[in-house]
Design a protein around this motif. Structure first.
Motif, PDB file in Angstrom:
ATOM      1  N   GLU A  17       0.939  -1.234   0.083  1.00 13.18           N
ATOM      2  CA  GLU A  17       0.102   0.233   0.077  1.00 13.18           C
ATOM      3  C   GLU A  17       0.841   1.284  -0.007  1.00 13.18           C
ATOM      4  OE1 GLU A  17      -3.926   1.642   2.584  1.00 13.18           O
ATOM      5  OE2 GLU A  17      -2.063   0.735   3.766  1.00 13.18           O
ATOM      6  N   LYS A  23      -9.382  11.143   6.042  1.00 14.39           N
ATOM      7  CA  LYS A  23      -8.690   9.839   5.695  1.00 14.39           C
ATOM      8  C   LYS A  23      -9.651   9.354   4.586  1.00 14.39           C
ATOM      9  CE  LYS A  23      -6.741   5.446   6.562  1.00 14.39           C
ATOM     10  NZ  LYS A  23      -6.894   4.211   8.029  1.00 14.39           N
ATOM     11  N   LYS A  24      -8.709   9.022   3.357  1.00 14.27           N
ATOM     12  CA  LYS A  24      -9.422   8.696   2.155  1.00 14.27           C
ATOM     13  C   LYS A  24      -8.925   7.459   1.475  1.00 14.27           C
ATOM     14  CE  LYS A  24     -11.091  10.115  -2.575  1.00 14.27           C
ATOM     15  NZ  LYS A  24     -11.445  11.027  -3.550  1.00 14.27           N
ATOM     16  N   GLU A  25      -9.398   6.481   1.452  1.00 15.65           N
ATOM     17  CA  GLU A  25      -8.942   5.226   0.595  1.00 15.65           C
ATOM     18  C   GLU A  25      -9.425   5.161  -0.680  1.00 15.65           C
ATOM     19  OE1 GLU A  25      -9.754   1.738   3.012  1.00 15.65           O
ATOM     20  OE2 GLU A  25      -8.856   2.443   4.742  1.00 15.65           O
ATOM     21  N   SER A  26      -8.598   4.694  -1.612  1.00 18.19           N
ATOM     22  CA  SER A  26      -8.755   4.867  -2.983  1.00 18.19           C
ATOM     23  C   SER A  26      -9.925   3.396  -3.381  1.00 18.19           C
ATOM     24  CB  SER A  26      -7.416   4.534  -3.889  1.00 18.19           C
ATOM     25  OG  SER A  26      -7.871   4.023  -5.145  1.00 18.19           O
ATOM     26  N   ILE A  59       0.595   5.017   1.244  1.00 16.48           N
ATOM     27  CA  ILE A  59      -0.042   5.902   1.913  1.00 16.48           C
ATOM     28  C   ILE A  59       0.570   7.440   1.788  1.00 16.48           C
ATOM     29  CG2 ILE A  59      -0.674   6.557   4.486  1.00 16.48           C
ATOM     30  CD1 ILE A  59       0.380   3.373   3.791  1.00 16.48           C
ATOM     31  N   ASP A  77      -3.091   4.734  -2.408  1.00 12.79           N
ATOM     32  CA  ASP A  77      -3.965   4.011  -2.048  1.00 12.79           C
ATOM     33  C   ASP A  77      -4.908   4.497  -0.956  1.00 12.79           C
ATOM     34  OD1 ASP A  77      -3.322   1.382  -3.599  1.00 12.79           O
ATOM     35  OD2 ASP A  77      -1.655   1.498  -2.554  1.00 12.79           O
ATOM     36  N   THR A  78      -4.228   5.094  -0.184  1.00 14.51           N
ATOM     37  CA  THR A  78      -4.729   5.885   0.986  1.00 14.51           C
ATOM     38  C   THR A  78      -4.227   7.286   1.181  1.00 14.51           C
ATOM     39  OG1 THR A  78      -5.146   3.806   2.157  1.00 14.51           O
ATOM     40  CG2 THR A  78      -5.165   5.757   3.535  1.00 14.51           C
TER      41      THR A  78
END
Length: 231
Positions: free
Chosen positions: A34, A226-229, A36, A213-214
């Motif tokens: 991942e 916080k945003k996750e793809s 970040i 990814d994040t």
């Protein structure tokens, strides 16, 4: 799978008689494979968080758990061994040694790392890594003859030559133009996935966020978003 757990991290600096809390109870989980991205204005605490996660600074309170072990409770020698064997670093500037060739930059990293290989195996590993970053054809070149993008490619190869599990990248494209910035972040993303490592990256470059990814946005020492793809 979770590789890193950052649990309620606080960091306080003392300036004379004044205490300033830079990080105010940060909790974050990092997974294998991942990327970040830490974003936020200058002074938000993102670079402090990265250096603490990398064991370059101590915490005032909280825990850094890496592979189930509490780094916050380790002594400096124990932390140094983890950095030398499991962590790789890329910064805004490549910091290549001016009198070493591209090949020798990677060879030096193998010589000082905990990753023990025989000489013939080292040469094969150097060639393999230079192929991965597209720089094998420049292995006999010195840094002075490389472009900014080429220098960062070599810096990435050097950071990963000892097969670490985590790559810490602090503004890795800040000194590059938009074309070379995209090439570098695409390379970081490809290697993160292909080598199944974890990349924690500080950036101001909004174009780079599309490849994370994040995305973790920080402000005044806390995570505000916080945003996750969905990729």
């Amino acid at each position: 799978m979770s590789l890193f757990s950052i649990n309620q991290i606080r960091k306080t600096f003392t300036n004379g008689e004044v205490e300033e809390e830079i990080l105010k109870g940060i909790t974050l989980t990092l997974k294998e494979g991942e990327i970040i991205a830490l974003v936020g204005a200058s002074g938000s605490g993102k670079s402090t968080l990265l250096t603490i996660a990398a064991g370059l600074q101590s915490v005032t309170d909280g825990q850094i758990i890496f592979e189930g072990k509490n780094m916050s409770a380790m002594n400096q020698e124990e932390i140094r061994k983890i950095r030398a064997s499991q962590f790789g670093f890329v910064f805004q500037f490549s910091h290549l040694v001016p009198f070493l060739t591209v090949e020798e930059q990677l060879q030096l990293m193998l010589d000082v790392s905990e990753y023990q290989l025989k000489k013939d195996e080292q040469k094969k590993e150097v060639n393999r890594m230079l192929e991965l970053v597209g720089m094998n054809h420049r292995k006999n070149a010195y840094p002075s003859s490389l472009s900014g993008g080429e220098k960062q490619r070599v810096a990435i190869a050097r950071a990963l030559i000892h097969q670490p599990k985590v790559l810490f990248a602090d503004e890795p494209t800040a000194s590059l133009d938009s074309k070379r910035s995209k090439e570098v972040i695409l390379l970081i993303r490809q290697l993160t996935k292909d080598l199944n490592i974890t990349t924690l990256m500080v950036t101001h470059d909004k174009e780079m966020l599309a490849f994370a990814d994040t995305i973790v946005k920080m402000s005044d020492g806390v995570i505000v978003h916080k945003k996750e793809s969905i990729k």
